[in-house]
Scaffold this motif. Sequence first.
Motif, PDB file in Angstrom:
ATOM      1  N   TRP A  76       0.851  -1.199   0.000  1.00 23.45           N
ATOM      2  CA  TRP A  76       0.000   0.000   0.000  1.00 23.45           C
ATOM      3  C   TRP A  76       0.885   1.246   0.000  1.00 23.45           C
ATOM      4  O   TRP A  76       0.577   2.240  -0.630  1.00 23.45           O
ATOM      5  N   LYS A  88       3.073   1.039  -3.524  1.00 23.11           N
ATOM      6  CA  LYS A  88       2.207   0.941  -4.717  1.00 23.11           C
ATOM      7  C   LYS A  88       2.442  -0.342  -5.511  1.00 23.11           C
ATOM      8  O   LYS A  88       1.514  -0.996  -5.927  1.00 23.11           O
ATOM      9  N   GLU A  89       3.701  -0.703  -5.751  1.00 27.51           N
ATOM     10  CA  GLU A  89       4.041  -1.948  -6.430  1.00 27.51           C
ATOM     11  C   GLU A  89       5.470  -2.313  -6.078  1.00 27.51           C
ATOM     12  O   GLU A  89       6.276  -1.447  -5.742  1.00 27.51           O
ATOM     13  N   ARG A 143       1.091  -5.876  -7.000  1.00 26.76           N
ATOM     14  CA  ARG A 143       0.342  -4.707  -6.535  1.00 26.76           C
ATOM     15  C   ARG A 143      -0.785  -5.191  -5.633  1.00 26.76           C
ATOM     16  O   ARG A 143      -1.332  -6.273  -5.868  1.00 26.76           O
ATOM     17  N   LYS A 192      -8.173  -2.709  -1.304  1.00 30.96           N
ATOM     18  CA  LYS A 192      -7.901  -1.353  -0.824  1.00 30.96           C
ATOM     19  C   LYS A 192      -7.625  -1.354   0.672  1.00 30.96           C
ATOM     20  O   LYS A 192      -8.231  -2.094   1.433  1.00 30.96           O
TER      21      LYS A 192
END
Length: 124
Positions: free
Chosen positions: A16, A19-20, A66, A70
């Motif tokens: 998170w 991001k990746e 990723r 959420k």
Amino acid sequence: MNKPTEAELEILSLLWEMKEASVRQIHEKLAETKETGYTTTLKMMQIMHAKGLLDRDDQNRTHIYRPKIKKGDTQKSLLKNLMTTAFGGSAKNLVMQALGQDNPSQEEIDEIRAFLDDLAQKKS
């Protein structure tokens, strides 16, 4: 939604934030705070992909992962489950226990008070 385990949450929180990342990047971050093997991190991330917690881009030799779920949704789901199982569904008991375990700074107390004032305003 699949509920992530504690180890999976560790990986998710890194993703998170980042991001990746590749398995190697995640492994290096985890290794800063605990003893873990690269193959363990790899296996965990493969399992998380199979469970639908992570997306994987395997276009290149190095797979890039990723988060598929959420952060906010995951936190809400875990908190709701914790509140129901450990605190009998009482938000008050959960909050009182959380605040009692910590020594919040004056700034945090002010933020909490402002949040509660905002909640009260929305109710009236």
